[in-house]
Design an enzyme around this catalytic site. Structure first.
Site, PDB file in Angstrom:
ATOM      1  CG  LEU A   1      -1.700  56.896 -27.944  1.00  0.00           C
ATOM      2  CD1 LEU A   1      -2.802  57.908 -27.619  1.00  0.00           C
ATOM      3  CD2 LEU A   1      -0.500  57.001 -26.962  1.00  0.00           C
ATOM      4  CB  SER A   2      -2.364  50.905 -25.443  1.00  0.00           C
ATOM      5  OG  SER A   2      -3.067  51.871 -24.621  1.00  0.00           O
ATOM      6  CD  GLU A   3      -6.283  48.943 -26.654  1.00  0.00           C
ATOM      7  OE1 GLU A   3      -5.706  48.021 -26.864  1.00  0.00           O
ATOM      8  OE2 GLU A   3      -5.793  49.698 -25.604  1.00  0.00           O
ATOM      9  CB  THR A   4      -6.996  54.774 -31.981  1.00  0.00           C
ATOM     10  OG1 THR A   4      -5.440  55.180 -31.669  1.00  0.00           O
ATOM     11  CG2 THR A   4      -7.819  55.937 -32.352  1.00  0.00           C
TER      12      THR A   4
ATOM     13  CG  HIS B   1      -7.407  52.829 -22.099  1.00  0.00           C
ATOM     14  ND1 HIS B   1      -7.112  51.721 -22.543  1.00  0.00           N
ATOM     15  CD2 HIS B   1      -6.735  53.764 -22.499  1.00  0.00           C
ATOM     16  CE1 HIS B   1      -6.320  51.810 -23.635  1.00  0.00           C
ATOM     17  NE2 HIS B   1      -5.859  53.271 -23.643  1.00  0.00           N
TER      18      HIS B   1
END
Length: 311
Positions: free
Chosen positions: A69-72, A105
């Site tokens: 995902l874009s960030e973890t 986010h």
């Protein structure tokens, strides 16, 4: 020495224990949270992991690449006794390729896990991050994050003209600004453009990477003034592209709004704004620049998946 006898075989097999490798298993609670939305499968999905103790950076990166995902986000207990009663936690964010210094986010998603899943008893929790302390609190069905305000400065368009063309083609540009703190380049389209033109942009990641190799830019924001008479009342729109950290397009980006908020507040003469990020998933953010120069970013979140990482 360990003696092993195969069934039905009279021959003994001797194994040296020193040559045995016994793997240590690990289990980590993990959640997927859609941030900046009140419905599932919209907004920006982030993975959130609850960590008892710090891990090696290589393992953080491997998990983030696996989540893809874009960030973890990784929440650590720090000095807190547990995730339900503690008020202070460590927080780090990783894209599939690298650690990132600030992520809105995934911070919202992390707070949602603590408030909604762990039922944290505190009205405010504090995340200790490389970008300083971030205070997060509940407000009805929304979560409010206390973020730094990263005002951008004007950027000479000629220095990045090839990158601009790769990003927005022939669309007219009104302003170009740069935030050194976040390494974000902000491009404001002219007011003659409309939201459909912003949404139709399809910059190729390869082209963006080819025209920016200095390491100065980690993401590119394209923004447009909102339609003031629209029913939604959005003050401005944006999209965010970050192939430099392995994210071709970030669906809804809190850290980008730490740059956008200061710029649009000055242009619109407002401290309270409603923003919309026009990715295919879409997401809405409420922004307020406080008197102390900090920024409140407010949004909703939906927890759509919970499980356990085992390795």
């Amino acid at each position: 020495m360990l003696l092993i006898t195969a069934e039905g075989d009279t021959k003994n097999l001797t194994v040296n224990l020193l040559n045995l490798v016994i793997p240590l298993s690990m289990e980590i609670p993990v959640f997927t949270v859609d941030a900046f939305t009140n419905v599932p499968f919209k907004g920006n999905p982030a993975a959130v992991c609850l960590i008892e103790n710090e891990l090696d950076d290589e393992l953080y990166q491997s998990i983030s690449a696996e989540m893809n995902l874009s960030e973890t986000a990784f929440i650590t207990r720090q000095t807190s006794m547990d995730f339900s009663s503690g008020a202070r936690f460590g927080l780090r964010w990783f894209s599939p390729k690298t650690e990132v210094p600030l992520c809105g986010h995934a911070t919202l998603a992390s707070a949602a896990v603590l408030f909604y899943i762990k039922n944290n008893v505190n009205p405010v929790v504090v995340f200790e991050t490389v970008s300083g302390e971030l205070y997060v609190r509940q407000n009805g069905d929304s979560i409010i994050m206390d973020f730094p305000l990263n005002n951008p400065k004007p950027q000479d368009q000629n220095e990045v003209k090839e990158l601009l063309r790769a990003a927005v083609g022939d669309l007219p540009i009104q302003d170009v600004c740069y935030s050194e703190t976040t390494k974000k380049l902000m491009v404001r389209l002219a007011d003659t453009c409309d939201r459909s033109e912003l949404m139709s942009l399809k910059p190729k990641a390869e082209a963006l990477l080819r025209h920016e190799t200095t390491g100065k830019i980690r993401s590119l924001i394209v923004t447009l003034k909102g339609a003031q008479n629209a029913e939604t009342g959005h003050d401005f729109y944006s999209r965010v592209f970050a192939p430099w950290v392995g994210v071709p397009e970030d669906p809804v980006t809190g850290s980008a709004h730490s740059v956008l908020a200061g710029y649009w507040s000055e242009k619109l003469g407002k401290k309270k704004m409603l923003a919309y990020q026009c990715s295919s998933r879409g997401g809405e953010l409420r922004l307020e620049i406080r008197d102390d120069g900090r920024l409140d970013i407010s949004g909703q979140a939906q927890i759509i998946l919970q499980g356990t990482l085992k390795f």
